[in-house]
Structures are given as structure tokens and as C-alpha cells.
Write a protein that holds these residues in place. Structure first.
Motif, PDB file in Angstrom:
ATOM      1  N   PRO A  22      -1.424   3.078   3.757  1.00 53.47           N
ATOM      2  CA  PRO A  22      -0.345   4.058   3.586  1.00 53.47           C
ATOM      3  C   PRO A  22       0.356   4.314   4.914  1.00 53.47           C
ATOM      4  O   PRO A  22      -0.272   4.282   5.971  1.00 53.47           O
ATOM      5  CB  PRO A  22      -1.075   5.318   3.108  1.00 53.47           C
ATOM      6  CG  PRO A  22      -2.390   4.848   2.620  1.00 53.47           C
ATOM      7  CD  PRO A  22      -2.733   3.640   3.411  1.00 53.47           C
ATOM      8  N   ALA A  23       1.648   4.570   4.872  1.00 50.70           N
ATOM      9  CA  ALA A  23       2.393   4.864   6.090  1.00 50.70           C
ATOM     10  C   ALA A  23       2.674   6.364   6.210  1.00 50.70           C
ATOM     11  O   ALA A  23       2.621   6.938   7.290  1.00 50.70           O
ATOM     12  CB  ALA A  23       3.694   4.076   6.109  1.00 50.70           C
ATOM     13  N   TYR A  24       2.973   7.010   5.093  1.00 51.99           N
ATOM     14  CA  TYR A  24       3.312   8.435   5.119  1.00 51.99           C
ATOM     15  C   TYR A  24       2.062   9.274   4.910  1.00 51.99           C
ATOM     16  O   TYR A  24       1.153   8.891   4.171  1.00 51.99           O
ATOM     17  CB  TYR A  24       4.338   8.753   4.017  1.00 51.99           C
ATOM     18  CG  TYR A  24       5.743   8.351   4.387  1.00 51.99           C
ATOM     19  CD1 TYR A  24       6.120   7.019   4.393  1.00 51.99           C
ATOM     20  CD2 TYR A  24       6.690   9.306   4.750  1.00 51.99           C
ATOM     21  CE1 TYR A  24       7.406   6.640   4.749  1.00 51.99           C
ATOM     22  CE2 TYR A  24       7.975   8.933   5.103  1.00 51.99           C
ATOM     23  CZ  TYR A  24       8.325   7.601   5.098  1.00 51.99           C
ATOM     24  OH  TYR A  24       9.594   7.228   5.453  1.00 51.99           O
TER      25      TYR A  24
ATOM     26  N   GLY B   6       2.275   7.146   9.963  1.00 51.48           N
ATOM     27  CA  GLY B   6       1.666   5.887  10.361  1.00 51.48           C
ATOM     28  C   GLY B   6       2.424   5.162  11.451  1.00 51.48           C
ATOM     29  O   GLY B   6       1.862   4.369  12.195  1.00 51.48           O
TER      30      GLY B   6
ATOM     31  N   ARG C 101      10.237   2.258   3.515  1.00 49.95           N
ATOM     32  CA  ARG C 101       9.324   2.124   4.651  1.00 49.95           C
ATOM     33  C   ARG C 101       7.899   1.918   4.178  1.00 49.95           C
ATOM     34  O   ARG C 101       7.199   1.034   4.646  1.00 49.95           O
ATOM     35  CB  ARG C 101       9.440   3.371   5.528  1.00 49.95           C
ATOM     36  CG  ARG C 101       8.347   3.523   6.577  1.00 49.95           C
ATOM     37  CD  ARG C 101       8.356   2.406   7.589  1.00 49.95           C
ATOM     38  NE  ARG C 101       7.155   2.421   8.396  1.00 49.95           N
ATOM     39  CZ  ARG C 101       6.014   1.812   8.080  1.00 49.95           C
ATOM     40  NH1 ARG C 101       5.921   1.138   6.943  1.00 49.95           N
ATOM     41  NH2 ARG C 101       4.964   1.881   8.862  1.00 49.95           N
ATOM     42  N   GLU C 102       7.475   2.718   3.205  1.00 49.23           N
ATOM     43  CA  GLU C 102       6.089   2.684   2.743  1.00 49.23           C
ATOM     44  C   GLU C 102       5.727   1.326   2.162  1.00 49.23           C
ATOM     45  O   GLU C 102       4.634   0.818   2.369  1.00 49.23           O
ATOM     46  CB  GLU C 102       5.880   3.774   1.684  1.00 49.23           C
ATOM     47  CG  GLU C 102       4.488   3.855   1.094  1.00 49.23           C
ATOM     48  CD  GLU C 102       3.481   4.520   2.020  1.00 49.23           C
ATOM     49  OE1 GLU C 102       3.891   5.369   2.827  1.00 49.23           O
ATOM     50  OE2 GLU C 102       2.280   4.192   1.940  1.00 49.23           O
TER      51      GLU C 102
ATOM     52  N   HIS D 297      -1.575   2.144  -3.792  1.00 45.40           N
ATOM     53  CA  HIS D 297      -2.484   2.188  -2.639  1.00 45.40           C
ATOM     54  C   HIS D 297      -2.687   3.621  -2.143  1.00 45.40           C
ATOM     55  O   HIS D 297      -3.610   3.900  -1.392  1.00 45.40           O
ATOM     56  CB  HIS D 297      -1.936   1.314  -1.508  1.00 45.40           C
ATOM     57  CG  HIS D 297      -0.587   1.746  -1.026  1.00 45.40           C
ATOM     58  ND1 HIS D 297       0.553   1.631  -1.762  1.00 45.40           N
ATOM     59  CD2 HIS D 297      -0.202   2.324   0.139  1.00 45.40           C
ATOM     60  CE1 HIS D 297       1.585   2.096  -1.084  1.00 45.40           C
ATOM     61  NE2 HIS D 297       1.166   2.544   0.075  1.00 45.40           N
ATOM     62  N   ARG D 298      -1.799   4.529  -2.546  1.00 49.26           N
ATOM     63  CA  ARG D 298      -1.927   5.934  -2.176  1.00 49.26           C
ATOM     64  C   ARG D 298      -2.588   6.725  -3.305  1.00 49.26           C
ATOM     65  O   ARG D 298      -3.528   7.499  -3.098  1.00 49.26           O
ATOM     66  CB  ARG D 298      -0.555   6.537  -1.864  1.00 49.26           C
ATOM     67  CG  ARG D 298       0.134   5.932  -0.662  1.00 49.26           C
ATOM     68  CD  ARG D 298       1.576   6.408  -0.560  1.00 49.26           C
ATOM     69  NE  ARG D 298       1.698   7.831  -0.339  1.00 49.26           N
ATOM     70  CZ  ARG D 298       1.755   8.416   0.846  1.00 49.26           C
ATOM     71  NH1 ARG D 298       1.698   7.681   1.942  1.00 49.26           N
ATOM     72  NH2 ARG D 298       1.886   9.721   0.944  1.00 49.26           N
TER      73      ARG D 298
ATOM     74  N   MET E 146      -3.844  10.468  -2.980  1.00 51.98           N
ATOM     75  CA  MET E 146      -2.586  10.890  -2.365  1.00 51.98           C
ATOM     76  C   MET E 146      -1.484  10.845  -3.411  1.00 51.98           C
ATOM     77  O   MET E 146      -1.665  10.312  -4.514  1.00 51.98           O
ATOM     78  CB  MET E 146      -2.221   9.941  -1.204  1.00 51.98           C
ATOM     79  CG  MET E 146      -3.218   9.940  -0.073  1.00 51.98           C
ATOM     80  SD  MET E 146      -2.894   8.567   1.068  1.00 51.98           S
ATOM     81  CE  MET E 146      -1.670   9.284   2.148  1.00 51.98           C
TER      82      MET E 146
ATOM     83  N   ALA F 221       4.796   8.115  -2.033  1.00 52.95           N
ATOM     84  CA  ALA F 221       5.583   8.483  -0.853  1.00 52.95           C
ATOM     85  C   ALA F 221       6.839   9.263  -1.234  1.00 52.95           C
ATOM     86  O   ALA F 221       7.211  10.235  -0.561  1.00 52.95           O
ATOM     87  CB  ALA F 221       5.950   7.227  -0.067  1.00 52.95           C
TER      88      ALA F 221
END
Lengths: 405, 227, 276
Positions: free
Chosen positions: B57-59, B96, C93-94, C213-214, C219, C222
Motif C-alpha cells: 500500500p502507498a497511502y 509511502g 498513485r496507489e 491489497h489494502r 484498510m 485509497a
């Protein structure tokens, strides 16, 4: 006049709005020529089936020719798909994990088994020829292939010929519905997509099938006339006249079905017509569909073929008009594939706009590759015809042939 | 040579087919992925569900990850402000990216638990740029060596500080009055009472020299926007 | 002796004197009507009830440990969307989404007396600018609509995938297995919402994955995380306290293209009728 020269856009749209992911046409020239080639296969096989199964005696002289032509087209049926796939090296997955809820998943098995049926039938008919060539000691690669294809049996007996003939007839009988499945499922692939109005109709499999038979027959006739001209041999007129009659019948069916689909859509004036009418009168399909496919390439041949069938005319005139009509039909089916495959994708799923199409010339799915794939079957036919008899009897001289000591 | 039986060739053909069938079935089972779910209504490779979880994950999931350990003061202030529903990432870019994504444990993104080592390296790391920038601002920033001309401004307003320019763009992007925004949402429109907001919209700065900062940041801290 | 059956009057001869073999035709008639009504009611309730349960049913027969623990749904509230484009930028971005294709996008509608003006400049990657004066003058109403994969319960894309590369996962996500996809693009054709595309870098089918994946780690996707005004909501329908469950149960939602019968898992609150 709205955007793209359209008089009005569907959905009360004031501007041509296409969904962001709709702008690219994903199924392009490769998917146009793929059903075209399988159509040629189906059509050629129908001619051979008419000869071997339905005993139309006028077609006996071209029965083997039709089979070999079907085989040559069939060799290249999968090639456009390999050029289209994003991951062609994974094409084998259609055999490993076919998802049977998808019409496309049966392609691997239907195509594979159909080619087996076709090759079996050709083998049964040409077995005496392979035996003769093997016994004569033919050399090189050709000789090796002949020896392998005899499976070690080097004598051809009348009893074996009888068994072969029976088996070949059964195969031809299986082959006709199998050829229909090979092509009909393509129509199902398009017809069952509810999200594309120009594709979604239960008539689609039959329309595709009828146009396949028409294209195969027309292409076969063009090839035959060309070959007879090159070999300086006379054209079998009773065969040609019977052929044109069948072709006319199939094409009437095809044309009527294609027009029927549009008539229903127009009459019901539901969602389909909302988006199909601007498509058909829009900048692309106005020319390729209305002027091209319908007016030039359908109306003219259907009248012309009727003329040839119903009016008494000389052999020379028959040959001339038949070739013109067959050429128009070969183009009609190609245009039809283009109009359906690409036309359908020009309607944006936003129901408020249309995409314009640009031909790709170079590139993996470009016109040059398409021309190459379309010429390949003819090149293979040319090579094959140098080695095996097509219009002559393959069994000639086989009974007497004995293996050398 | 004695005559072969009428079906001898067919028997040999059948043998060829039998061999071919065995070869095909073997190849097919080798080609089928190991964890395939053989149920036509749920036809897929089960292990793909595990494979997909390896994407990092980036965020962050929420602001706690940013605020708890490294930006406690701002975090507390932010959490009491009108902007408390806005994620830090949406203006400052993915968490991230701020910390090296490959070294970040998932725990960090979820709960903001940094190791001491990570905290040290973070203190040394460059200040986060607002990755929430639109492409044209990023490109202009690179091309103009740090000056940005905001699109839509009636008069080009040169801003020397690219970070502040990007932030200003983001204030405007959410809060500039626009016909499509819900009426209940706080938007600033042309209104003679709010001369300062007019200037922001029109780009004309009354009594401000060229090159000075844009108005919104003079009165509003994005972390506590009530002036 | 008989009397005409009229209202409550009965054929006296048919009324037995004792309690045995008593069969009052009226009572029989009423009993039958009641039984029939009860049966019909049960059928009517259970029919759609069964259908309703079946409609939103998740894939069954998935072996451990992949069995579902949640039933995820997504709610979009049009009344809250400000068209900022945070979601589009975050998703890009994610998930490393290339240019020219979109896993999610936002459309802006302007309704006028002459028709509907719809646009989505770069998918709203950089938000929206003012309409030009000419169009703004005709405006009756304007709003923004986020779009993403609906993760349908009857997904046409899953149905048409020839190799089983796209599938409905146990918790509701419709996903693409990139080690298996052959890139034929049949799923792209089949999707009525145009949310799928062939990734121009990977040459495989791609689409919104609800950030699997989140979400598989507790989570939120995004796009939901960065939405500043609660226009995008995420939650587990099995959790009665979840905001999305309450919104869903209130029933004031719509789905996109209901006539396609795809049974989406994305529910729109405040969806105007002009949205397709």
C-alpha cells in the motif's frame, strides 16, 4: 448538427461524451479477419459436405478441392488471435483451464477437434495417393511425409477403400455441424454481449453462419475460376450453375437476416435503436455499412445472382457475371465483419457519444499484418497443389501399387 | 506381401490417437495451475488471492499513522479543526512516498508505529512535497525552476515557492465556488465583502507586490483553516 | 329441502347435527382462502426474499482459508461529491495506473433545457475548471458523479472470461489474476460500465480492484481514504453498525444501469436520473 457530424446524440446529450476507457477500440482488424477466415473454412467445408454427404453430384469434381481449401484456410484461423492477444504465449490456457461459461473458451477444443476431423477426412481420401508415392520411393521431405502418413500400410485394397469411403462420409456428416459450431460460436460471442447494442441479438450466430457459408462458397468459386484459367482447363458449367443457385439461396437468407435485425430494432424503437441509428448514419458506418455493405455489396449481388440463375445466358456470360458476383460477396462479408466488430465498439457505453476509428497500418494489429495473414492460405494452397492432386482422382493407380522389395 | 486387412490402417490410426490423447491429458494437467478451484461458478486460481496481497500500500489508512509519532502537535490541532475529515495523504502525497515504501512495514501504515531507526532516517529525509499536485503543476515546477503559474488565473501570478503554489492549488480545487459543488459545502465566491477572496480567484492582488505569496495562506493554515 | 344459498343462509339439510364429520362449507371456504393467502404470502415474501439473499450472495464453495469473513460494499453519496479529483489521483498513485486509462474517474453533469452536458477531463485527474460562460448560462443543475467498478454479483466480465483469469472473490471483490490473463479483452467488451481496460504497459485486463491489497488487511481503498467529504464510503454489510449497512438498509439508493441485471455492489445515494 452535433459533434462528429451527427444530427443528434442519444441520451439528450449536448456534447459527444465517451467514457474515459471507451476511447480505444480494443477489438480491431485482427478480430475482423478472424471470423472472416473461420467463415471461409465453414463455407468451403459446406461445399465439400454437399458433395460427400448430400450427394449433390455436380459438386463431386470440386469436393476434394473444397476440402483442401478449407484445410488451408483452417491452418491460419488462429493466427489473427495470436497477434491480438496481450499475452499470446499464454494461449495454451484455453486448453488448460477453459471457463465454460464463456463462448470463447470452447474455441481451443472446437477448433482443434475440427482440424482433426478435417485432416482425418483428407487423410482418408488421399491415403491411396500417399501409398502410391511411398511405394514409388518419392524422395525428400515430401517422400518422408508420404511414408509417415501411410502408417506402414503399403497396399490399397478395394475393401479398405470401401471402409475408408464409409468412414469419410461419416466424418463429413459430423464435420458439417462441427464447422457450423466453429463459426456459429463466434456469432454467439458477439450476440450474447448485452452491453453493446449493435451486437446483442439472438440472430447473431445465424447471421454469422450464413455469411460464413456465402463467403466460403464465393471465395471457392473465385479460386476455382482462377485455377482453371491458369491451367487452361474448361470450367465445369453444370457445377457452376448449381453452385450459383446454392450461393444465391444462402445469400438471400443471409441478407434477409441482416436486414431483419435492423428492422426489428427500428420498429421497436427501444434503447437499441437510440444508439444504433446514429451509429449507422454516422461518419464511419454511413459509408462502410449503408453505401458499402448494403447498397453496393448486397443489393447488387442478390439481384445479379438471381439474374444468373433465372435467365438463360451463354457460358461466357455466366462465368463473367458469376465472378463479379462472387467478388462482391467476398467483399460484402469482409465489410460485414468490419461493421459489426468495429461498429459495435464505436458506440460508447455512456450511451451519449461515439468513438471514431483510425486504421492502424503498421503494428501488431495493423493492416499489413492482416494482409499477410489473409494471403497465407493461398500461398499454402499453391505449395500443396504442387505436390498433391486436387482435381484429379487421388486413388488413380493406387490399387496396382506395390511396395518395392 | 500379403494383403493388409481392410481396417488395419484404422487400427493403427486409433493407436496414434491413443498416444496423442495420453500426451495431451498429461500436458493439460501440467499446464493447469496448482491451486486451481475446479468449480465452474468460481473458476480461478486460489493462490492469486495471496499473491495480490503482496502489493505494498502507498497511502495510509487514516491520519493516525502520520500524526501519532512524528507530527503529534499538528495532528492534534488538525484533529480538532474543520479539516479533520481530510486525509494527510490527499494533500501531502502518499505516506509511502514520504518514507521509503519498501522499508515501511505495514504496521506503520496502519498504526503509525515507527522504529527508532526509521524515525532517525525520517528526520534526515527531505521534506515531503505535495504529491497531490496535478501533472501540469509538477511539469511547470520542473520547467520553470520552481515558479508556477496557476491555471485559470486572470493575471499570471508568479509564485516562487512551489510547495505553497501546489497547496494553493489544492485550496482552490476544493473550495473555489463552482456550480457542480453541493451548496452545503464551504465555497468561496466572488463577493464584494470578501475582497481578499476575490483577489485569490482573479489573481489580482491588491496592494501586493508581484512574487509575494497568495492570499489564502496569509489567513488560513490548512491544518487549522478557521482564520 | 333446500333453500337458496344466499349470504349466510345454508342448505339446512347439509348441516350435520352432531360435531362429527362436521364440514361447514363457509368455514371450509374461508379456511381455503386463508391457507391460500398464507401460502401466497409466504411464497411472495420468500420468493423475493430468497432472491434478495441470493442476489447479494457471495461465491460459495470456496475452500479454507479463503472463505469469506466479510461482505464488502461501497456507497457513493452524490450529494457530498465536490469533484476535487483526490480519488482519481490517489488511485493512480496507489495502483500505478498508466495515463489514458482509469480505474476510477469522476464525471460532471450539467442539466439544461436543451439536454445534458457531460464531461470528464482526464477522468477529473486535475479536478474540474469552470464551465465557459455560454454553457453556464443554460444551467439548471450540475453535479459530479464518481465512477468505478461495481463489483457486480452477476458480473458479465467473469462470465465471458475464457480462461478464468477474472473472478468474483469470496468477499465481494471482482479481481483479475495477472499471472493468468491472456489479454483477449472479451471482459472489456462485456462490461456495461466501461470500467475495464487493457493495461497498455502490462497488456493484461485491468480495473478497479477495490484495492484488494489494502482491504484484505483491514484498510480502506485509497479512493475512500482520500475523499475529503465522505462522498465515497466503504464497509462490511455483515456489520450492522457500519455506516454503509445503515445506508443500505434505508433503501434510498440506486445502482447504475439496473436494466442490465448485473447486481452491483456499489450503491449510489442521491443519484440523479440523468446519470447512465
Amino acid at each position: 448538427m452535433g459533434a462528429l457530424g451527427l444530427e443528434s446524440l442519444p441520451g439528450d446529450a449536448m456534447i459527444n461524451y465517451v467514457f474515459p476507457n471507451n476511447e480505444h477500440v480494443f477489438w480491431s482488424v485482427m478480430i475482423v479477419i478472424y471470423p472472416y477466415i473461420t467463415g471461409l473454412v465453414a463455407g468451403a467445408f459446406v461445399v465439400s459436405g454437399l458433395s460427400h454427404v448430400f450427394k449433390v453430384k455436380e459438386f463431386h469434381p470440386i469436393g476434394n478441392f473444397a476440402l483442401i481449401a478449407a484445410f488451408c484456410f483452417g491452418l491460419f484461423a488462429a493466427v489473427p488471435l495470436l497477434f491480438h492477444l496481450g499475452q499470446p504465449q499464454r494461449a495454451y490456457e484455453i486448453y488448460a483451464t477453459p471457463h465454460l461459461t464463456s463462448a470463447m473458451s470452447i474455441f481451443g477444443y472446437v477448433y482443434g477437434s475440427y482440424m482433426v476431423v478435417l485432416m482425418l477426412e483428407i487423410w482418408l481420401i488421399y491415403r491411396p495417393f500417399f501409398i502410391k508415392k511411398a511405394n514409388e520411393g518419392a524422395g525428400g521431405l515430401f517422400g518422408l511425409i508420404c511414408r509417415v502418413l501411410t502408417l506402414g500400410i503399403r497396399r490399397y485394397t478395394p475393401e479398405a477403400a470401401h471402409v475408408d469411403h464409409k468412414f469419410a462420409t461419416i466424418l463429413a456428416g459430423i464435420g458439417i455441424p462441427w464447422a457450423f459450431t466453429l463459426h456459429g460460436y463466434v456469432g454467439f460471442i458477439f450476440g450474447s454481449v448485452k452491453s453493446i447494442a449493435w451486437w446483442a441479438t439472438p440472430l447473431q450466430p445465424i447471421i454469422f453462419l450464413m455469411s460464413a457459408v456465402v463467403s466460403g462458397m464465393a471465395m471457392l468459386m473465385l479460386m476455382y475460376c482462377f485455377l482453371m484459367w491458369k491451367r487452361k482447363q474448361p470450367i465445369d458449367m453444370p457445377m457452376m450453375r448449381k453452385f450459383v443457385a446454392f450461393l444465391w439461396g444462402f445469400f438471400i437468407l443471409d441478407f434477409v437476416l441482416e436486414m431483419l435485425e435492423i428492422m426489428f430494432a427500428k420498429y421497436e424503437h427501444g434503447h437499441h435503436w437510440e444508439v444504433v441509428y446514429p451509429l449507422l448514419t454516422g461518419p464511419t458506418l454511413k459509408y462502410s455499412f449503408i453505401y458499402g455493405q448494403v447498397l453496393t455489396l448486397s443489393v447488387i449481388p442478390v439481384v445479379l445472382l438471381g439474374f444468373i440463375v433465372l435467365k438463360k445466358m451463354s457460358d461466357k456470360m455466366t462465368i463473367l457475371w458469376t465472378n463479379i458476383a462472387c467478388f462482391l460477396l467476398v467483399m460484402q462479408v469482409l465489410f460485414m465483419r468490419f461493421n459489426v466488430v468495429i461498429g459495435g465498439q464505436l458506440i460508447s457505453k455512456s450511451d451519449r457519444g461515439f468513438v471514431s476509428y483510425q486504421f492502424e497500418v503498421l503494428g501488431r494489429e495493423g493492416l499489413i499484418v492482416a494482409c499477410g495473414i489473409l494471403s497465407a492460405p493461398f500461398i499454402v494452397y499453391f505449395i500443396l497443389s504442387r505436390f498433391i492432386p486436387i482435381f484429379e482422382d487421388p486413388a488413380a493407380g493406387a490399387y496396382e501399387s506395390e511396395p518395392r522389395a | 506381401m500379403k494383403k493388409p486387412s481392410p481396417t488395419a490402417h484404422l487400427i493403427r490410426l486409433a493407436a496414434v490417437f491413443a498416444v496423442g490423447f495420453v500426451v495431451f491429458v498429461t500436458a493439460k494437467s501440467l499446464a493447469t495451475p496448482a491451486t486451481w478451484n475446479h468449480d465452474m461458478s468460481n473458476w480461478f486460481r486460489l493462490k492469486s488471492l495471496d499473491d495480490m496481497q503482496t502489493q505494498v500500500p502507498a497511502y495510509a489508512n487514516d491520519n493516525k499513522a502520520c500524526a501519532r509519532e512524528c507530527h503529534e502537535k499538528i495532528g492534534k490541532m488538525f484533529n480538532k479543526s474543520m479539516h479533520k475529515g481530510v486525509s494527510c495523504d490527499s494533500c501531502h502525497g502518499a505516506l509511502g512516498d514520504h518514507i521509503d515504501a519498501t522499508k515501511v512495514e505495514l504496521e506503520t501504515l496502519l498504526k503509525g508505529k515507527f522504529s527508532d531507526e526509521q524515525k532517525t532516517s525520517l528526520k534526515k529525509a527531505a521534506a515531503p512535497l505535495a504529491y497531490g499536485w496535478p501533472a501540469h503543476l509538477q511539469a511547470a515546477h520542473e520547467k520553470n525552476g520552481g515558479t508556477v503559474v496557476p491555471e485559470g488565473a486572470a493575471v499570471p501570478v508568479i509564485v516562487k515557492n512551489p510547495v505553497k503554489a501546489a497547496v494553493m492549488w489544492q485550496c482552490r480545487n476544493c473550495h473555489l465556488e463552482m456550480i457542480n459543488k453541493p451548496a452545503a459545502f464551504k465555497q468561496f465566491r466572488l463577493d464584494p465583502k470578501f475582497k481578499k477572496h476575490n483577489a485569490f480567484i482573479s489573481g489580482q492582488v491588491e496592494g501586493q507586490a508581484e512574487g509575494q505569496e497568495i492570499m489564502c495562506l496569509k489567513c488560513h493554515d490548512p491544518h487549522n483553516p478557521t482564520p | 329441502m333446500t333453500t337458496k344459498l344466499k349470504g349466510l343462509h345454508m342448505n339446512k339439510a347439509s348441516i350435520p347435527v352432531t360435531g362429527e364429520n362436521y364440514s361447514d362449507p363457509r368455514r371450509e371456504f374461508l379456511k381455503n382462502v386463508l391457507a391460500g393467502t398464507a401460502a401466497a404470502t409466504v411464497l411472495m415474501a420468500s420468493g423475493p426474499g430468497v432472491a434478495a439473499t441470493k442476489k447479494f450472495a457471495l461465491p460459495e464453495n470456496i475452500p479454507d482459508p479463503y472463505k469469506a469473513k466479510h461482505h464488502w460494499i461501497y456507497v457513493i453519496n452524490i450529494n457530498n461529491c465536490i469533484g476535487c479529483g483526490n480519488c482519481v489521483r490517489a488511485c493512480k498513485r496507489e495502483n500505478s495506473v498508466p495515463d489514458t486509462v482509469f480505474r476510477t474517474w469522476v464525471e460532471r453533469y450539467l442539466l439544461t433545457n436543451e439536454g445534458v452536458y457531460v464531461e470528464s477531463p482526464k477522468g477529473a485527474l486535475e479536478g474540474f475548471e469552470h464551465y465557459n460562460e455560454e454553457i453556464r448560462k443554460k444551467a439548471i443543475r450540475s453535479f459530479t458523479v464518481p465512477k468505478l467498478c461495481n463489483h457486480c454479483h452477476q458480473p458479465p466480465c467473469v462470465q465471458v472470461c475464457p480462461v478464468g483469469a477474472t473472478f468474483k472473490a469470496p468477499e465481494g471483490h471482482v479481481l483479475v489474476d495477472w499471472t493468468h490473463c491472456i489479454g483477449c479483452a472479451y471482459c472489456v467488451q462485456a462490461c456495461p460500465y466501461a470500467v475495464r481496460f487493457i493495461n497498455p504497459v502490462e497488456h493484461k485486463a485491468d480495473k478497479c480492484s477495490w484495492c484488494y491489497h489494502r482491504t484484505s488487511k483491514g484498510m480502506r481503498p485509497a479512493c475512500v481514504t482520500v475523499c475529503p467529504n465522505k462522498a465515497r464510503l466503504w464497509g462490511d454489510m455483515n456489520d450492522n453498525e457500519a455506516e454503509v449497512t445503515k445506508i443500505f438498509n434505508e433503501g434510498q439508493w440506486m445502482v447504475l444501469k439496473p436494466q442490465m441485471h448485473t447486481d452491483p455492489s456499489v450503491f449510489y445515494v442521491g443519484l440523479p436520473k440523468e446519470v447512465i
